[in-house]
Design a protein around this motif. Sequence first.
Motif, PDB file in Angstrom:
ATOM      1  N   TYR A 166     -19.987  -8.357 -25.403  1.00  0.00           N
ATOM      2  CA  TYR A 166     -20.098  -8.942 -26.739  1.00  0.00           C
ATOM      3  C   TYR A 166     -20.959 -10.199 -26.667  1.00  0.00           C
ATOM      4  CZ  TYR A 166     -16.322 -11.560 -24.535  1.00  0.00           C
ATOM      5  OH  TYR A 166     -15.577 -12.290 -23.642  1.00  0.00           O
ATOM      6  N   CYS A 193     -13.142  -6.533 -29.876  1.00  0.00           N
ATOM      7  CA  CYS A 193     -13.132  -7.109 -28.526  1.00  0.00           C
ATOM      8  C   CYS A 193     -11.854  -7.882 -28.249  1.00  0.00           C
ATOM      9  CB  CYS A 193     -14.353  -8.005 -28.337  1.00  0.00           C
ATOM     10  SG  CYS A 193     -15.902  -7.088 -28.229  1.00  0.00           S
ATOM     11  N   GLU A 204     -20.538  -7.144 -36.793  1.00  0.00           N
ATOM     12  CA  GLU A 204     -20.014  -8.099 -35.822  1.00  0.00           C
ATOM     13  C   GLU A 204     -18.653  -8.656 -36.229  1.00  0.00           C
ATOM     14  OE1 GLU A 204     -22.518 -10.990 -34.055  1.00  0.00           O
ATOM     15  OE2 GLU A 204     -24.201  -9.609 -33.787  1.00  0.00           O
ATOM     16  N   PRO A 211     -20.836  -4.855 -30.696  1.00  0.00           N
ATOM     17  CA  PRO A 211     -20.015  -4.674 -29.487  1.00  0.00           C
ATOM     18  C   PRO A 211     -19.234  -3.373 -29.436  1.00  0.00           C
ATOM     19  CG  PRO A 211     -19.760  -6.887 -30.372  1.00  0.00           C
ATOM     20  CD  PRO A 211     -20.513  -6.109 -31.402  1.00  0.00           C
TER      21      PRO A 211
END
Length: 683
Positions: A422, A368, A361, A471
């Motif tokens: 996300y 992202c 993450e 994500p």
Amino acid sequence: MKKIFLTIMTVGLVAACGTKKQDAGLSSGIDLNNLDTTMSPVEDFYQYACGGWMKNHPLDAEHSRYGSFDKLGEDNVEQLNGIIKDVAAKQNESGSNADKVATLYAIAMDSVKLQQQGAEPIQALMNEIAALKTRDQIVAELPTLHMQGVGAFFGLFNEAHPDNSKLQIAWLYQGGLGMGDRDYYLKDDEENSKFRSAYKEMMTQLFALSGYDKLVSLPADKLTNMVFALETRLAKSHFDKLENRDPYKTKHIMQVADVVKLAPAVKFKDYFAAMSLPSLQQLNVCQPQYITEVSKVLASENVETIKAYYAWKVVLMAAPYLSDDFVNARFEYYGRVRSGLEQNRPRWKRAVSTIEGTLGEVLGQLYCEKYFPKENKDRMVTLVENLRSALAVRIKNAEWMDSETKERALDKLAAVIVKIGYPDTWRDYSGLEIKDDSYFANIIRSNVFDMQYMLSKVDKPTNPQEWLMTPQTVNAYYNPTTNEICFPAGILQPPFFNVNADDAANYGAIGVVIGHELTHGFDDQGRQYDKDGNLADWWKESDAENFKKNAKVLADYFSAIKVLDDPETFANGEYTLGENIADNGGLHISFLAMQDAISKGQVSTEVLDGFTPEQRFFLAYATVWANNIRDKEIINRTINDVHALGRWRVNGTLPHITEFVETWNVKPGNAMYVAPENRVTLW
């Protein structure tokens, strides 16, 4: 081992289908270079739609299968590598997430240090195992290994209580087989015999490289035979693939006291205490007879054999993070023998994968910020709602269901949680220490960190905001225990959605994917969970029987498909049933949504590049599954993958779609024809 229904449907998104008026000048969305017009679409639609793509994208030495979504995955790896290099080039605060990424990347890429260290990073564990003398010491070692991510005998993880999805409990699950599936050990055929021989060759080589043979004064080949015999014994008690797909067969809620009686030699009371679960009262034992067999092994098997088995599990887990001789020996079996690969992925790609697995993450947040603007997330939500509405219409119009079951199905559909792009809250990695000592030492620290994080959720409320994928993952999933669909940012990018294309093609690609995920809530597994994620029968008996009858037709149809001539290999229609139902439903749902969009003027009715909107829909769907694949990988995926092979997700699925038959004027006698009375329509 999360009990979720993963899909490998990879798509892209920039805008949502059906949310804008048809714009002039949009392309057809069909790349004519992907086609093979020498093939008739009514005889082999996959070759017709994808033959050009396959010709233009031959397999290289690094891939056992290479397709449209594999290409997207490779593009993502390039993007992530760029992000990591940018982070590594900066002066980062010591101990910060950025510093952890940079440090781990540097040590993963330091080939000189890796070669110099050789087997040194695993020596402490090898010495620890070699020093075990008594059966009690062997049993006490098991939780120590599990906490470090060494997969001996079985797995322990958190998952929702089958009858109370709001609560996370501990689950025990069968494991411990280096070859993976039980059939590799037990099937008496030429192909599996070759796999077994190659596996033992790898084991002997890795034992010798590890130095464990010298520590215990036993030849590496003898250690191999001892461990292989033990794994074969374990395999005989494993549930097979189909049993593990049945959520009722893997539901055995037990009190800890009863688990202790079930497997006394494991000493589960002490085991759970060592795993930081001293107050555990109940858990789900997925395969009780297997846990009993583990107990018998610990009580009766030769002590040196169990020690060798422990050492093997350590070496096998550590091999990718050691010197090249370890990496190459492991690749020879898992890459070359099992999948037909000619060469391993380059070091930098393997390094990126490790960082994804360790600091997923952290990378996801950076990914992202750079590649996934918020407006894409908003547009995706709108598209999902369009497909949800189409599925509701399909449910209401299903002739094989009673009104009472329909209402419950609609309630479940309305309750589906949608996760896009996300998570709202990012994971805290402050407790993970990354140091410049050895690559493997960092993997051990990461494994302990992840195990502690996972087990901290046991006997706690389910967090509905938690994500089961990072994500940047090129994938998507439906999770029945939370009744949610999730589309990470990694798949929501070109080439699977084309902002400059007419939306007919987009409905055939991204639209079918959304419908596929929604259908998972109503496939042969997902339908057994209610709208709250509990394992509960909400079906009228006659409707359940109708479902099973139709599903069996689909299972039998796929099981009759020969996927390889030599050795003769057939698809496993029962094992891939859930995914095949989801493909069938996804096509029906998205085609209906496209028809609605056409009626609203959001999709062009013009013939573009020689194709009607209906034809463009099916061509786009087929293109998603364009790929080249090696024969060994065909066998590998037929054994281990719950998804049908790409060719058959097209040629096996489309003949059951009446809209396809009508669009392409498929007639009796054509290879793509299935008679109406034999077509499967569930959703």
